[in-house]
Design a protein around this motif. Structure first.
Motif: not given
Length: 620
Positions: A262-270
């Motif tokens: 599984q890979a979760v792609v988020v939008e920012g460093y925090t």
């Protein structure tokens, strides 16, 4: 310039650089039998793994692109390095101090551009971290604290502080022996009137590391009102930093991505930090650019994304229009994955970082657990733009969504989403929706009937379709190795097979007594199956599956059979999940609370069942 690296040191680098370990830092390798390992080639696009590593001999070879060599060749080709630079890279990894002929080893000499730039970024990262505790960095510490991050968290992710002075980092690097040209070329500074000027000033700084953990760039967040720059500022393109290939957090997430598929792609460093700390250690983010094809290649290699169709990529987007646009961009790339792709959207628009602050770690885990298929999200995002209370609006929405559904390669999945689209639009006329989608898929022409008014025969299943291949593998095992499948296969039911011919063959196997009566298989079991039907097409399918090679060696057949069964069951459970969710969508949770709660309980049970099956598929 330093002289030639000594032959003894080159031999030592080879000896201490395990090819399995070095290659394994970039792609997921699995046992291929005979002492070999296999994975997806990093040098060309492929659906099934053809990249082989033989640790006992120290060599790799790809049967797809006919490239091969030793560990040094691999690093040279992957990183675009010279021979000397590759040796230096591996020596640094192994903790070996190289000696140079024509004068011997002299600390600080030029060892190659890449190595020098990597060293400069390592020193810069240490410099930034050391300043986070300074009084000047109080706004940065406050920023982290307000977002639920403690000092130990900042240390884990290497977060630091860039001082507001014009050239403090540049002076520090020059004092450590780096040249002004190197500092500027690496993107750490820019050219000023009196020398290099720091690129990041008065900002909170995150190190951006490559998959091996080397710092190759930085992302910096504005803290001061007097800073007239953008909120986030990233390192510019450099010889070591290419933003289209970089994923923030990949160095920390790579092992969990491979382990959990599984890979979760988020939008920012925090957001990456929040996910990891909340128990979602597979989160990564792009660095100042949209998710693209090169990022897909990185994740595919870690997921071992191939025909087993058992991994997943989860995108997190805001629920606003920008988030919907991002989802549609992801939709365009979705079918470059074989894995399932999902979207996780928090209804109130909170990103993972804010969600963790307001509702805790459990809410972040629930956000990812509550993901929905990317196809569904993208299609519903498109039709939400139209007025669905009128026939004109519904038809316009159908025309807008039809290309998306028609673009789904999995024919069975396309049919299911056509049914969903009909329900979402409120036509209650599946034939109308299916006809329009077929017209789009066929280039604008409706499917032509045969003479006599009969419709043309349905197209044969696509053998490259992941679902078709999974069903085929299960049936091949049932025909060739029935004892491996046994009662669990017999309990699947024909509904687990989306291809009509596959469902018919399953029925034939059941009519012959099921795999539980097939024993070890062989000629006798095939003869029983052939003798149970007079259908020529079905007999041909039995014969095909009796001779077609399995996708596993003899020693791994039992594990492979268990994985195929678990994955096929998981797909069936996923279909049931979709149906339950559709029923819940049609209910008013207030007025029909009892039925809604019953379905919710069923949904939770199915999610648990799917999670168990997924773990079995991965662990088998």
């Amino acid at each position: 310039m330093a002289g030639r690296i000594s032959d003894e040191d080159i031999a030592l680098v080879r000896e201490r650089s395990s090819i399995a370990d070095v290659v394994g830092e970039h792609i997921q390798l699995r046992n291929a039998g005979g002492g070999n390992l296999k994975g997806l080639c990093p040098f060309h696009e492929e659906k099934s793994p053809s990249f082989n590593v033989t640790p006992s001999r120290g060599y790799w070879y790809c049967f797809g692109c006919a490239e091969g060599g030793d560990v040094i060749t691999f690093v040279r080709k992957l990183e675009h390095l010279s021979f000397a630079e590759a040796i230096e890279r591996l020596a640094q990894r192994a903790g070996i101090q190289l000696r140079y002929e024509q004068g011997g080893y002299v600390p600080g000499r030029e060892h190659g551009e890449r190595s020098r730039l990597i060293d400069a970024h390592r020193v810069a990262a240490e410099f930034y971290v050391s300043l986070l505790s300074d009084p000047e960095a109080a706004p940065g510490r406050r920023f982290l604290s307000e977002r639920g991050f403690e000092r130990v968290d900042a240390e884990h992710f290497g977060v630091g502080y860039a001082p507001a002075e014009w050239d403090r980092l540049a002076r520090h690097l020059l004092a450590r022996g780096f040249t002004a040209a190197e500092v500027i070329k690496g993107g750490l500074a820019r050219e000023g009137r009196r020398g290099p000027v720091d690129r990041f000033r008065g900002r909170l700084v995150w190190p951006i590391r490559d998959i091996t953990g080397e710092t190759i760039g930085f992302g910096a967040r504005k803290l001061l009102e007097s800073d007239d720059g953008p909120k986030y500022l990233n390192t510019p393109e450099s010889p070591i930093y290419k933003k289209s290939t970089v994923l923030y957090g990949i160095d920390l997430a790579k092992r969990e991505i491979s382990k959990r598929s599984q890979a979760v792609v988020v939008e920012g460093y925090t957001d990456v930090m929040a996910c990891h700390l909340a128990g979602v250690p597979t989160a990564v983010a792009t660095c100042g650019t949209s998710f693209g094809e090169e990022h897909i290649k990185v994740l595919r290699r870690l997921l071992l994304d191939q025909a087993e169709f058992r991994g997943e990529v989860v995108f997190t987007f805001d629920g606003d229009s920008a988030g919907q646009k991002a989802a549609l961009r992801a939709f365009a790339d979705e079918q470059k994955f074989v894995t399932q792709t999902f979207v996780a959207v928090q209804p109130d628009g909170l990103d993972p970082c804010d969600l963790r602050v307001k509702q805790g770690d459990g809410a972040v885990r629930d956000l990812i657990a509550g993901r929905e298929p990317l196809f569904a999200f993208a299609i519903r995002s498109v039709i939400s733009r139209y007025e669905l209370d009128t026939n004109e609006g519904r038809l316009a929405a159908l025309d807008a969504a039809a290309p998306l559904v028609a673009g789904i390669k999995d024919l069975a999945l396309r049919g299911r989403y056509a049914v969903d689209l009909d329900r979402w639009l409120g036509f209650m006329d599946e034939r109308l929706v299916l006809r329009r989608i077929q017209e789009v898929a066929g280039g604008g022409r409706p499917a032509a009937p045969e003479r006599g008014g009969r419709r043309a025969a349905p197209r044969p299943p696509d053998p490259a379709d992941p679902a078709v291949r999974l069903e085929s593998e299960a049936l091949k095992l049932a025909v060739q190795r029935p004892a491996l499948m046994g009662p669990e296969f017999d309990a699947l039911g024909a509904g687990a097979f989306t291809v009509p011919g596959h469902a018919a063959l399953y029925g034939l196997i059941m009519e012959a007594g099921g795999t539980a009566t097939g024993g070890p298989g062989g000629r006798d079991w095939v003869d029983v199956l052939l003798g149970t039907t007079n259908d020529d097409a079905l007999r041909a399918l039995v014969t095909r599956f009796a001779v077609e090679p399995l996708r596993a060696d003899l020693e791994g057949e039992e594990r492979y059979g268990a994985a195929v069964l678990a994955r096929l069951s998981e797909v069936a459970v996923t279909r049931a999940l979709v149906q339950v969710k559709a029923k819940m969508e049609r209910l008013n949770p207030v007025e029909q609370q009892q039925e809604y709660n019953r379905l919710f309980g069923e949904l939770v049970a199915l999610e648990q069942q799917r999670r168990v099956l997924r773990e079995r598929a991965v662990g088998a």
